[in-house]
Scaffold this motif. Structure first.
Motif, PDB file in Angstrom:
ATOM      1  N   GLY A  66       0.770  -1.226   0.000  1.00 56.82           N
ATOM      2  CA  GLY A  66       0.000   0.000   0.000  1.00 56.82           C
ATOM      3  C   GLY A  66       0.803   1.279   0.000  1.00 56.82           C
ATOM      4  N   ASN A  70      -0.115   4.431  -2.213  1.00 60.60           N
ATOM      5  CA  ASN A  70      -0.556   5.566  -1.405  1.00 60.60           C
ATOM      6  C   ASN A  70       0.198   6.832  -1.773  1.00 60.60           C
ATOM      7  OD1 ASN A  70       0.065   7.017   1.630  1.00 60.60           O
ATOM      8  ND2 ASN A  70      -2.038   6.728   1.000  1.00 60.60           N
ATOM      9  N   SER A  73      -0.658   8.167  -5.281  1.00 63.46           N
ATOM     10  CA  SER A  73      -1.933   8.879  -5.414  1.00 63.46           C
ATOM     11  C   SER A  73      -1.775  10.382  -5.227  1.00 63.46           C
ATOM     12  CB  SER A  73      -2.941   8.337  -4.393  1.00 63.46           C
ATOM     13  OG  SER A  73      -2.538   8.645  -3.068  1.00 63.46           O
ATOM     14  N   ILE A 174      -6.231   4.533   4.500  1.00 63.40           N
ATOM     15  CA  ILE A 174      -7.196   3.435   4.343  1.00 63.40           C
ATOM     16  C   ILE A 174      -8.451   3.721   5.158  1.00 63.40           C
ATOM     17  CG2 ILE A 174      -7.614   0.995   4.853  1.00 63.40           C
ATOM     18  CD1 ILE A 174      -4.671   0.485   4.192  1.00 63.40           C
ATOM     19  N   GLU A 176      -9.503   6.636   6.162  1.00 65.79           N
ATOM     20  CA  GLU A 176     -10.154   7.834   5.659  1.00 65.79           C
ATOM     21  C   GLU A 176     -10.918   7.572   4.376  1.00 65.79           C
ATOM     22  OE1 GLU A 176      -8.941  12.462   4.521  1.00 65.79           O
ATOM     23  OE2 GLU A 176      -7.409  10.892   4.591  1.00 65.79           O
ATOM     24  N   GLU A 177     -10.297   6.860   3.427  1.00 61.06           N
ATOM     25  CA  GLU A 177     -10.880   6.724   2.099  1.00 61.06           C
ATOM     26  C   GLU A 177     -11.803   5.512   1.960  1.00 61.06           C
ATOM     27  OE1 GLU A 177      -7.615   6.765  -0.616  1.00 61.06           O
ATOM     28  OE2 GLU A 177      -6.821   8.665   0.150  1.00 61.06           O
ATOM     29  N   ASP A 178     -11.500   4.431   2.673  1.00 59.86           N
ATOM     30  CA  ASP A 178     -12.304   3.211   2.531  1.00 59.86           C
ATOM     31  C   ASP A 178     -13.390   3.083   3.585  1.00 59.86           C
ATOM     32  OD1 ASP A 178     -10.688   2.607   0.416  1.00 59.86           O
ATOM     33  OD2 ASP A 178      -9.422   1.202   1.514  1.00 59.86           O
ATOM     34  N   PHE A 179     -13.178   3.686   4.755  1.00 61.57           N
ATOM     35  CA  PHE A 179     -14.150   3.550   5.839  1.00 61.57           C
ATOM     36  C   PHE A 179     -14.783   4.881   6.243  1.00 61.57           C
ATOM     37  CE2 PHE A 179     -11.200   0.000   6.262  1.00 61.57           C
ATOM     38  CZ  PHE A 179     -12.070  -1.081   6.347  1.00 61.57           C
ATOM     39  N   ASN A 180     -14.447   5.961   5.509  1.00 64.75           N
ATOM     40  CA  ASN A 180     -15.024   7.292   5.756  1.00 64.75           C
ATOM     41  C   ASN A 180     -14.843   7.753   7.204  1.00 64.75           C
ATOM     42  OD1 ASN A 180     -15.998   7.590   3.074  1.00 64.75           O
ATOM     43  ND2 ASN A 180     -17.733   6.243   3.586  1.00 64.75           N
TER      44      ASN A 180
END
Length: 284
Positions: A66, A70, A73, A174, A176-180
């Motif tokens: 990752g 990461n 991005s 992870i 922040e972006e996948d689990f809000n």
């Protein structure tokens, strides 16, 4: 990072100016001779390949799941990837191989001589050499040693913290972006995970295993060697086999100043690298 390089240069000058404080034949120059004399017998030692690959992959964040995606991005689509890669690897190897070796090994040889070098060759890790063997050597230099010790551990601290930021930022992204989850909360969760998995190093006496001596060795073997090779293999397959050689090559050279030879990308990265990784993983 500039502070790290400045401290490293000062320490290199100190190690080279030491002379022979214990015995006339124990000099920093002898340490360089020991370090850069090829030990061809090691080519038959599988552990040398595993540790070498693990060191290179870890320090460049290759194979650490990752981290490269990461960081990627945050890049612009037209980023010069070959030039960035060359700059990163060159500065990294200068810091680790040139500066690091010019500090630790000459200093260790000047005070410990061939006996200490024999322990290093027999398996003493760089970690043990850094935090256990070198401090007493600095202590024998008086005020100069106190300054050298401060600079040495400050350098290690900066190197460790910058690596830790990389790891924690990846976990935080992870959440922040996948689990809000809000970034501030995600950062605390990531910190808690790192703390809880790392705290066992301090009680490693209770973590003995038959194959390895302690928790730190166990964690280093899996996280710093085995899994790095496995994830690196997955990354090679994903980029060059699943995405495609031509597609990845074109994306890599979008607005690039430097050009990686197509044959290298196709044969070395796409064929030789995965075969090499598979062989090492199977032999571990």
């Amino acid at each position: 990072m500039p502070i790290l390089f400045i401290e490293g240069i000062i320490l290199v000058i100190m190690s080279l100016a030491l002379g022979a404080p214990v015995k006339p034949e124990w000099t920093g120059t002898k340490g360089f001779e020991w370090l850069w004399t090829p030990k061809l017998a090691k080519l038959g030692d599988l552990s040398a390949f595993i540790e070498g690959a693990g060191q290179i992959f870890f320090t460049l964040s290759i194979g650490i799941a990752g981290i490269i995606p990461n960081y990627a991005s945050y890049l612009r689509r037209e980023e010069d990837i070959p030039l960035s890669a060359l700059t990163t690897t060159s500065l990294n190897e200068f810091a680790e191989v040139v500066m690091g070796a010019s500090i630790a090994i000459p200093l260790a040889y000047a005070f410990g001589g061939p006996q200490l070098m024999a322990e290093v060759e027999a398996g003493m890790s760089g970690f043990i050499l850094s935090v256990s063997a070198l401090p007493p050597l600095f202590g024998r230099l008086g005020a100069v040693g106190a300054l050298g010790g401060f600079l040495w551990f400050s350098l290690l601290w900066f190197a460790g913290v910058t690596s830790a930021i990389t790891l924690v930022n990846n976990i935080t992204a992870i959440f922040e972006e996948d689990f809000n989850i809000a970034r501030s909360k995600g950062a605390w969760i990531a910190f808690a995970i790192v703390f809880l998995t790392g705290v066992f190093v301090n009680i490693e006496g209770a973590m003995k295993t038959e194959a390895l001596t302690d928790y730190l060795d166990l964690a280093y073997f899996y996280a710093g060697s085995l899994l790095l090779l496995v994830v690196a293999l997955i990354e090679v397959i994903a980029v060059l086999w699943l995405w495609g050689v031509n597609e990845s090559y074109e994306e890599m050279h979008r607005e690039a100043f430097l050009t990686v030879p197509k044959w290298y990308w196709t044969i070395v990265a796409g064929v030789i690298a995965p075969i090499y990784l598979i062989i090492i993983i199977m032999l571990i």
